[in-house]
Structure formats: structure tokens, C-alpha cells
Design a protein around this motif. Structure first.
Motif, PDB file in Angstrom:
ATOM      1  N   ARG A  46      17.384  -1.059   2.412  1.00 60.10           N
ATOM      2  CA  ARG A  46      17.426  -2.173   3.324  1.00 60.10           C
ATOM      3  C   ARG A  46      16.161  -2.997   2.951  1.00 60.10           C
ATOM      4  NH1 ARG A  46      19.410  -3.951   8.117  1.00 60.10           N
ATOM      5  NH2 ARG A  46      18.161  -5.254   9.570  1.00 60.10           N
ATOM      6  N   TYR A  47      16.454  -4.248   2.738  1.00 60.52           N
ATOM      7  CA  TYR A  47      15.332  -5.220   2.533  1.00 60.52           C
ATOM      8  C   TYR A  47      14.421  -5.249   3.649  1.00 60.52           C
ATOM      9  CZ  TYR A  47      12.760  -9.676   1.464  1.00 60.52           C
ATOM     10  OH  TYR A  47      11.964 -10.538   1.327  1.00 60.52           O
ATOM     11  N   LEU A  48      13.055  -5.158   3.138  1.00 63.61           N
ATOM     12  CA  LEU A  48      12.047  -5.348   4.127  1.00 63.61           C
ATOM     13  C   LEU A  48      11.239  -6.769   3.639  1.00 63.61           C
ATOM     14  CD1 LEU A  48      10.367  -3.934   6.513  1.00 63.61           C
ATOM     15  CD2 LEU A  48       8.944  -3.034   4.828  1.00 63.61           C
ATOM     16  N   GLN A  49      11.187  -7.692   4.458  1.00 64.86           N
ATOM     17  CA  GLN A  49      10.256  -8.837   4.535  1.00 64.86           C
ATOM     18  C   GLN A  49       8.876  -8.518   4.739  1.00 64.86           C
ATOM     19  OE1 GLN A  49      10.539 -12.480   7.168  1.00 64.86           O
ATOM     20  NE2 GLN A  49      11.653 -13.154   5.547  1.00 64.86           N
ATOM     21  N   PHE A  50       7.843  -8.975   3.758  1.00 61.21           N
ATOM     22  CA  PHE A  50       6.546  -8.611   3.787  1.00 61.21           C
ATOM     23  C   PHE A  50       5.607  -9.978   3.557  1.00 61.21           C
ATOM     24  CE2 PHE A  50       8.213  -7.459  -0.394  1.00 61.21           C
ATOM     25  CZ  PHE A  50       7.127  -8.043  -1.101  1.00 61.21           C
ATOM     26  N   PRO A  51       4.636 -10.102   4.283  1.00 59.56           N
ATOM     27  CA  PRO A  51       3.955 -11.260   4.255  1.00 59.56           C
ATOM     28  C   PRO A  51       2.996 -11.486   3.177  1.00 59.56           C
ATOM     29  CG  PRO A  51       2.828 -10.078   6.175  1.00 59.56           C
ATOM     30  CD  PRO A  51       4.288  -9.383   5.513  1.00 59.56           C
ATOM     31  N   PHE A  52       2.382 -12.614   2.619  1.00 63.07           N
ATOM     32  CA  PHE A  52       1.410 -12.644   1.761  1.00 63.07           C
ATOM     33  C   PHE A  52       0.222 -12.696   2.335  1.00 63.07           C
ATOM     34  CE2 PHE A  52       3.290 -14.179  -2.646  1.00 63.07           C
ATOM     35  CZ  PHE A  52       4.373 -13.373  -2.489  1.00 63.07           C
ATOM     36  N   SER A  53       0.048 -13.118   3.612  1.00 59.88           N
ATOM     37  CA  SER A  53      -1.152 -12.804   4.229  1.00 59.88           C
ATOM     38  C   SER A  53      -0.934 -12.429   5.344  1.00 59.88           C
ATOM     39  CB  SER A  53      -1.757 -14.389   4.611  1.00 59.88           C
ATOM     40  OG  SER A  53      -2.105 -15.083   3.539  1.00 59.88           O
ATOM     41  N   ASN A  60       8.287 -16.325  -5.626  1.00 59.51           N
ATOM     42  CA  ASN A  60       9.536 -16.106  -4.828  1.00 59.51           C
ATOM     43  C   ASN A  60      10.213 -14.892  -5.431  1.00 59.51           C
ATOM     44  OD1 ASN A  60       9.315 -18.451  -3.318  1.00 59.51           O
ATOM     45  ND2 ASN A  60      10.285 -19.780  -5.124  1.00 59.51           N
ATOM     46  N   ILE A  61      10.093 -14.441  -6.669  1.00 59.58           N
ATOM     47  CA  ILE A  61      10.530 -13.243  -7.246  1.00 59.58           C
ATOM     48  C   ILE A  61      10.044 -12.016  -6.521  1.00 59.58           C
ATOM     49  CG2 ILE A  61      10.755 -11.972  -9.268  1.00 59.58           C
ATOM     50  CD1 ILE A  61      12.330 -14.435  -9.442  1.00 59.58           C
ATOM     51  N   VAL A  62       8.536 -12.215  -6.281  1.00 60.89           N
ATOM     52  CA  VAL A  62       7.981 -11.101  -5.435  1.00 60.89           C
ATOM     53  C   VAL A  62       8.238 -11.084  -3.884  1.00 60.89           C
ATOM     54  CG1 VAL A  62       5.611 -10.315  -5.072  1.00 60.89           C
ATOM     55  CG2 VAL A  62       5.855 -11.489  -6.976  1.00 60.89           C
ATOM     56  N   ARG A  63       8.626 -12.140  -3.517  1.00 58.35           N
ATOM     57  CA  ARG A  63       9.022 -12.229  -2.029  1.00 58.35           C
ATOM     58  C   ARG A  63      10.472 -11.459  -2.071  1.00 58.35           C
ATOM     59  NH1 ARG A  63       5.947 -15.330   1.112  1.00 58.35           N
ATOM     60  NH2 ARG A  63       4.636 -16.873   0.124  1.00 58.35           N
ATOM     61  N   TRP A  70       1.155 -14.249 -10.306  1.00 63.66           N
ATOM     62  CA  TRP A  70       1.626 -13.015 -10.048  1.00 63.66           C
ATOM     63  C   TRP A  70       2.308 -12.683 -11.655  1.00 63.66           C
ATOM     64  CZ3 TRP A  70       1.890  -9.747  -6.148  1.00 63.66           C
ATOM     65  CH2 TRP A  70       1.569 -10.056  -4.869  1.00 63.66           C
ATOM     66  N   TYR A  71       2.336 -11.364 -11.840  1.00 64.47           N
ATOM     67  CA  TYR A  71       2.563 -10.747 -13.088  1.00 64.47           C
ATOM     68  C   TYR A  71       3.553  -9.538 -12.789  1.00 64.47           C
ATOM     69  CZ  TYR A  71      -1.184 -13.314 -15.113  1.00 64.47           C
ATOM     70  OH  TYR A  71      -1.918 -14.383 -15.789  1.00 64.47           O
ATOM     71  N   LYS A  72       4.532  -9.258 -13.547  1.00 63.59           N
ATOM     72  CA  LYS A  72       5.348  -8.264 -13.514  1.00 63.59           C
ATOM     73  C   LYS A  72       4.956  -7.061 -14.512  1.00 63.59           C
ATOM     74  CE  LYS A  72      10.447  -7.142 -13.812  1.00 63.59           C
ATOM     75  NZ  LYS A  72      11.772  -7.588 -14.164  1.00 63.59           N
ATOM     76  N   TYR A  78      10.288   2.453 -11.616  1.00 59.86           N
ATOM     77  CA  TYR A  78       9.456   1.755 -10.963  1.00 59.86           C
ATOM     78  C   TYR A  78       8.724   0.380 -11.446  1.00 59.86           C
ATOM     79  CZ  TYR A  78       9.153   5.875  -8.003  1.00 59.86           C
ATOM     80  OH  TYR A  78       9.415   6.793  -6.705  1.00 59.86           O
ATOM     81  N   VAL A  79       8.563  -0.488 -10.927  1.00 56.69           N
ATOM     82  CA  VAL A  79       7.918  -1.766 -11.230  1.00 56.69           C
ATOM     83  C   VAL A  79       6.808  -2.189 -10.431  1.00 56.69           C
ATOM     84  CG1 VAL A  79       8.514  -4.243 -11.866  1.00 56.69           C
ATOM     85  CG2 VAL A  79      10.049  -2.631 -12.648  1.00 56.69           C
ATOM     86  N   THR A  80       5.851  -2.894 -10.803  1.00 55.12           N
ATOM     87  CA  THR A  80       4.859  -3.250 -10.077  1.00 55.12           C
ATOM     88  C   THR A  80       4.490  -4.745 -10.363  1.00 55.12           C
ATOM     89  OG1 THR A  80       3.440  -1.330 -10.159  1.00 55.12           O
ATOM     90  CG2 THR A  80       2.225  -3.145  -9.810  1.00 55.12           C
ATOM     91  N   TYR A  81       4.409  -5.475  -9.372  1.00 53.56           N
ATOM     92  CA  TYR A  81       4.026  -6.878  -9.315  1.00 53.56           C
ATOM     93  C   TYR A  81       2.616  -6.965  -8.878  1.00 53.56           C
ATOM     94  CZ  TYR A  81       9.082  -7.985  -9.389  1.00 53.56           C
ATOM     95  OH  TYR A  81      10.415  -8.070  -9.744  1.00 53.56           O
ATOM     96  N   LEU A  82       1.644  -7.797  -9.603  1.00 53.27           N
ATOM     97  CA  LEU A  82       0.231  -7.771  -9.566  1.00 53.27           C
ATOM     98  C   LEU A  82      -0.197  -9.311  -9.417  1.00 53.27           C
ATOM     99  CD1 LEU A  82      -2.201  -6.145  -9.419  1.00 53.27           C
ATOM    100  CD2 LEU A  82      -2.480  -6.401 -11.911  1.00 53.27           C
TER     101      LEU A  82
END
Length: 206
Positions: free
Chosen positions: A92-99, A178-181, A164-166, A154-158
Motif C-alpha cells: 500500500r502506498y504511504l504519502q509522506f511530507p517533505f517537511s 516528484n519521483i521521490v514523492r 535529490w539523488y537516486k 532496495y533503493v535509496t533517495y538522498l
């Protein structure tokens, strides 16, 4: 973390990923709201009132006593049930805030909203109200998991200097936020906003 109790006045998957949110988008804030929601204890767990000298029905509530410099949220993506004898991946997708503002979930904030400005000690110390001044966080890393229960990747977005970097094994590429969101977050890392901007200023100056 802290657990607070109050008597009468003489209050797999996380609920934030289920229940009332089944009709909409699950959010990290919904998970935090569910985690800190007051829970009424059963009749076999009545709290002894020192004033009345009798056991009264009471509420239990989880809260955060002191905020760390970095907050990590680990989302329950793998469910194991011994009664149903099954395991599964939760996609299930979980929306998370940047702030993220954590003030609402602090012990000091919860106690103040319930009891006013009275001070309640925790194990010999008092809830640190200065936490509320450092309650704002910025997202700086997201770990995702793709695949099945027994195998995946596993992939990390930093986030560095607002870029942002993948990080995908040996490959590191720039990506749009937007890819991170849209990513299916497995772990989210937040740093106190004050430290985030100080680190960004140093990187720009360098």
C-alpha cells in the motif's frame, strides 16, 4: 517515547495504513495520529486513584518525550501471522511530507492540551518544552523496497543541497522530487530543520 495515564477528572498493519484510511490515501501523519491516539483501558486494567482510593477507568496514550536530531520512520511492509499461518508484503502506498512538524506528538504538548500548564514529572524529570522549538524536520532520505517477501531490491533517495539523488547499487543519478514523492517508502529519515539548513549552507559555501 513515553506513555501517559490519566484517571477521571476528581483520557502488521498500523491503523494509519488501514481502518479509516482505506477509503483514501494513507499518510505518515495518519500513522503518527494513530500511534498517539488515547486508548481506553479495560475494566481489568483500572488505574488506582490516590485521591479517591478506588480504581477508576483510565486512558493510556503514547507520546514522544524528547526528539532526536534525526528521526527515522520504519514502515511495516512485511506482515507475518502465526494464527493464519501466512506472510505477505504490504504494498500500500504511504504519502509522506517533505517537511514535518512533530510538536503535536510531544509529551509536553499532549499534557498541556489535556491539563493546561500544570507540570507533570516523568521518572524524576520534566518534559522538555524546548523540544517544541526544535520540532520541525526536513526529509533527507527515503529507502524503498521493490519485490516480494522473500526477495527484492532496495533503493535509496538522498537529498543534498535541495537536489535529490537516486542511489541504486553502484549507480547514482539525479532525480526530480516528484519521483521521490511517488516512491513506496520503506524507511524515511528526517533531520531537524535547523541542522538541515546549516548543512545546506556549508555545502553551498564549499
Amino acid at each position: 517515547m513515553a506513555s501517559t495515564k490519566s484517571n477521571h477528572s476528581c483520557n502488521g498493519e498500523a491503523d494509519g495504513m488501514n481502518s479509516s484510511q482505506n477509503r483514501g490515501i494513507s499518510t505518515l501523519m495518519g500513522c503518527l495520529d494513530s500511534f498517539t491516539r488515547p486508548e481506553r483501558l479495560g475494566t481489568d486494567q483500572k488505574f488506582f486513584c490516590q485521591q479517591c482510593q478506588v480504581r477508576q477507568e483510565s486512558l493510556k496514550q503514547m507520546s514522544i518525550r524528547k526528539l532526536p536530531l534525526v528521526s527515522c520512520f520504519h514502515i511495516k511492509r512485511f506482515e507475518h501471522s502465526s494464527t493464519r499461518k501466512m506472510s505477505r508484503k504490504v504494498d500500500r502506498y504511504l504519502q509522506f511530507p517533505f517537511s514535518l512538524d512533530m510538536a503535536t506528538y510531544l509529551s509536553s504538548s499532549i499534557l498541556r492540551s489535556r491539563f493546561g500548564n500544570r507540570i507533570f514529572p516523568f521518572d524524576g524529570d520534566e518534559p522538555d518544552a524546548s523540544n517544541e522549538l526544535l520540532s520541525e524536520f526536513e526529509l533527507f532520505a527515503v529507502v524503498t523496497h521493490t519485490g516480494k517477501l522473500d526477495a527484492g531490491h532496495y533503493v535509496t533517495y538522498l537529498r543534498l543541497s535541495n537536489q535529490w539523488y537516486k542511489c541504486d547499487d553502484a549507480w547514482i543519478t539525479r532525480v526530480n522530487e516528484n519521483i521521490v514523492r511517488a516512491a513506496q517508502g520503506y524507511m524515511m529519515f528526517y533531520v531537524q530543520k535547523m541542522l538541515f539548513y546549516k548543512a545546506s549552507e556549508k555545502q553551498v559555501a564549499a
